[in-house]
Design a protein around this motif. Sequence first.
Motif, PDB file in Angstrom:
ATOM      1  N   PHE A  72       0.841  -1.193   0.000  1.00 25.40           N
ATOM      2  CA  PHE A  72       0.000   0.000   0.000  1.00 25.40           C
ATOM      3  C   PHE A  72       0.875   1.241   0.000  1.00 25.40           C
ATOM      4  N   GLN A  73       0.241   2.394  -0.163  1.00 26.96           N
ATOM      5  CA  GLN A  73       0.943   3.672  -0.282  1.00 26.96           C
ATOM      6  C   GLN A  73       0.490   4.603   0.840  1.00 26.96           C
ATOM      7  N   ALA A  74       1.415   5.435   1.313  1.00 25.99           N
ATOM      8  CA  ALA A  74       1.106   6.454   2.312  1.00 25.99           C
ATOM      9  C   ALA A  74       1.778   7.758   1.897  1.00 25.99           C
ATOM     10  N   VAL A  75       1.354   8.855   2.517  1.00 24.99           N
ATOM     11  CA  VAL A  75       1.904  10.184   2.201  1.00 24.99           C
ATOM     12  C   VAL A  75       2.423  10.802   3.481  1.00 24.99           C
ATOM     13  N   THR A  76       3.661  11.313   3.419  1.00 23.88           N
ATOM     14  CA  THR A  76       4.288  11.898   4.600  1.00 23.88           C
ATOM     15  C   THR A  76       3.799  13.330   4.828  1.00 23.88           C
ATOM     16  N   GLU A 110     -14.862 -15.112   5.934  1.00 23.74           N
ATOM     17  CA  GLU A 110     -13.422 -14.885   6.046  1.00 23.74           C
ATOM     18  C   GLU A 110     -12.963 -13.712   5.193  1.00 23.74           C
ATOM     19  N   ARG A 111     -13.553 -13.531   4.030  1.00 28.92           N
ATOM     20  CA  ARG A 111     -13.155 -12.453   3.128  1.00 28.92           C
ATOM     21  C   ARG A 111     -13.393 -11.087   3.774  1.00 28.92           C
ATOM     22  N   ASN A 112     -14.534 -10.920   4.427  1.00 34.33           N
ATOM     23  CA  ASN A 112     -14.830  -9.651   5.088  1.00 34.33           C
ATOM     24  C   ASN A 112     -13.872  -9.390   6.262  1.00 34.33           C
ATOM     25  N   LEU A 113     -13.525 -10.450   6.989  1.00 33.73           N
ATOM     26  CA  LEU A 113     -12.550 -10.311   8.078  1.00 33.73           C
ATOM     27  C   LEU A 113     -11.214  -9.810   7.545  1.00 33.73           C
ATOM     28  N   MET A 114     -10.695 -10.442   6.484  1.00 36.30           N
ATOM     29  CA  MET A 114      -9.397 -10.056   5.947  1.00 36.30           C
ATOM     30  C   MET A 114      -9.421  -8.637   5.411  1.00 36.30           C
ATOM     31  N   GLN A 115     -10.503  -8.255   4.782  1.00 40.59           N
ATOM     32  CA  GLN A 115     -10.624  -6.901   4.251  1.00 40.59           C
ATOM     33  C   GLN A 115     -10.573  -5.871   5.385  1.00 40.59           C
ATOM     34  N   ALA A 116     -11.317  -6.118   6.445  1.00 45.59           N
ATOM     35  CA  ALA A 116     -11.326  -5.195   7.581  1.00 45.59           C
ATOM     36  C   ALA A 116      -9.961  -5.142   8.266  1.00 45.59           C
ATOM     37  N   LEU A 117      -9.309  -6.301   8.417  1.00 44.21           N
ATOM     38  CA  LEU A 117      -8.011  -6.354   9.070  1.00 44.21           C
ATOM     39  C   LEU A 117      -6.959  -5.588   8.278  1.00 44.21           C
ATOM     40  N   ILE A 118      -6.917  -5.814   6.971  1.00 45.93           N
ATOM     41  CA  ILE A 118      -5.920  -5.149   6.126  1.00 45.93           C
ATOM     42  C   ILE A 118      -6.144  -3.643   6.096  1.00 45.93           C
ATOM     43  N   GLY A 123      -4.675   1.831   7.467  1.00 50.07           N
ATOM     44  CA  GLY A 123      -5.111   3.128   7.973  1.00 50.07           C
ATOM     45  C   GLY A 123      -4.269   3.589   9.151  1.00 50.07           C
ATOM     46  N   SER A 124      -3.901   2.667  10.032  1.00 50.66           N
ATOM     47  CA  SER A 124      -3.067   3.023  11.185  1.00 50.66           C
ATOM     48  C   SER A 124      -1.686   3.488  10.743  1.00 50.66           C
ATOM     49  N   ILE A 125      -1.095   2.784   9.782  1.00 47.01           N
ATOM     50  CA  ILE A 125       0.241   3.176   9.289  1.00 47.01           C
ATOM     51  C   ILE A 125       0.171   4.507   8.554  1.00 47.01           C
ATOM     52  N   ARG A 126      -0.866   4.712   7.732  1.00 49.19           N
ATOM     53  CA  ARG A 126      -0.994   5.973   7.007  1.00 49.19           C
ATOM     54  C   ARG A 126      -1.138   7.153   7.974  1.00 49.19           C
ATOM     55  N   ALA A 127      -1.913   6.964   9.044  1.00 49.42           N
ATOM     56  CA  ALA A 127      -2.096   8.046  10.016  1.00 49.42           C
ATOM     57  C   ALA A 127      -0.780   8.382  10.709  1.00 49.42           C
ATOM     58  N   PHE A 128       0.022   7.368  10.995  1.00 46.46           N
ATOM     59  CA  PHE A 128       1.311   7.610  11.649  1.00 46.46           C
ATOM     60  C   PHE A 128       2.285   8.292  10.688  1.00 46.46           C
ATOM     61  N   VAL A 148       1.240   0.610  15.386  1.00 48.56           N
ATOM     62  CA  VAL A 148       0.150  -0.214  14.844  1.00 48.56           C
ATOM     63  C   VAL A 148      -0.370  -1.184  15.905  1.00 48.56           C
ATOM     64  N   LYS A 149       0.538  -1.830  16.616  1.00 53.94           N
ATOM     65  CA  LYS A 149       0.110  -2.777  17.655  1.00 53.94           C
ATOM     66  C   LYS A 149      -0.684  -2.076  18.745  1.00 53.94           C
ATOM     67  N   GLU A 150      -0.195  -0.894  19.138  1.00 58.26           N
ATOM     68  CA  GLU A 150      -0.900  -0.155  20.185  1.00 58.26           C
ATOM     69  C   GLU A 150      -2.299   0.253  19.738  1.00 58.26           C
ATOM     70  N   GLN A 151      -2.432   0.637  18.478  1.00 57.49           N
ATOM     71  CA  GLN A 151      -3.726   1.085  17.969  1.00 57.49           C
ATOM     72  C   GLN A 151      -4.690  -0.074  17.723  1.00 57.49           C
ATOM     73  N   LEU A 152      -4.155  -1.242  17.345  1.00 54.41           N
ATOM     74  CA  LEU A 152      -5.023  -2.334  16.889  1.00 54.41           C
ATOM     75  C   LEU A 152      -5.320  -3.385  17.949  1.00 54.41           C
TER      76      LEU A 152
END
Length: 313
Positions: A72-76, A110-118, A123-128, A148-152
């Motif tokens: 995935f991509q993020a912006v600084t 299972e598909r919905n679980l993986m989508q939400a998890l990813i 989102g957590s990494i992008r926010a950081f 990420v661990k702290e947020q999730l």
Amino acid sequence: MNGQIVSLIIIFILLVVVFSSFVTVKQGTIVVITVFGKYRRILTPGLNFKLPLIEAVYSKISIQNRSVELEFQAVTFDQANVYFKAMLLFSVLDQQEETIKNVAFKFVDERNLMQALIRTVEGSIRAFVATKRQSEVLILRRDIVEHVKEQLDHTLESWGYHLQDLQLNDITFDEVIMKSMSQVVASNNLKAAAENEGQALLITKTKAAEAEGNAIKISAEAERQASQLRGQGVALFREEVAKGMTAAAKEMDAAHMDTSVILFTMWTESIKHFAENSKGNVIFLDGSTDAMQKTMKEVMAINTLQAAEKGKK
């Protein structure tokens, strides 16, 4: 004939009921049982019994570790694009009944679980990353994972899962930024090399100056000692000459002879020494009687002075 057919049908139904009453659960798997669509209980690994036609297997949940790869991509903060390649390792939190119920019923499949998890991880990494400059991102791998661990952790626990590990395998930027970063690194390396070379040259010159100074000190000390030894040698020579002249004078005085003959002999010996050891072909020497008498008087005066100094000692 009809009775036999009915008997066979009844036996077949009984066999189906009997075999459907036993469920084999594989190791690393938990089976969720429902009764008419409502949760009833869970089955652990091994051979289990269930009520035929009443209890049904709703789902089979793996409690083993599972992994998924992310790109995935993020912006600084300074608007630089950052591209991540990561590996997510997660598992069911535990084998408690409440946890298994959350895993079984929180998501449709299972598909919905993986989508939400990813999406949650991204989102957590992008926010950081949005709060950091591009020059800081590369050195913040561990901080990103801890964030990420702290947020999730709380969110995943409510789903019945636990984030085991998040590995950021690759972090890259746009090509222009990568080139500029390489140039910065190269210039820093050149600067460090120049500083090291300057320090090495300074050390070399300092050591050379110290060595030269030590050599001068040693040479000066050797010259001082040599001069001292030469002075001592001249003093001993003069002392021996004085002793010889004194003895000769005493002998001549005892024989009632003029002691000035000794000075005349020294005068002639000196002229002979000049002639034998001089590198030139001409010796300029005042050989007149007046000059000789003057020299004799100076020599006698020196001898008299030395004798007086020895008498004081």
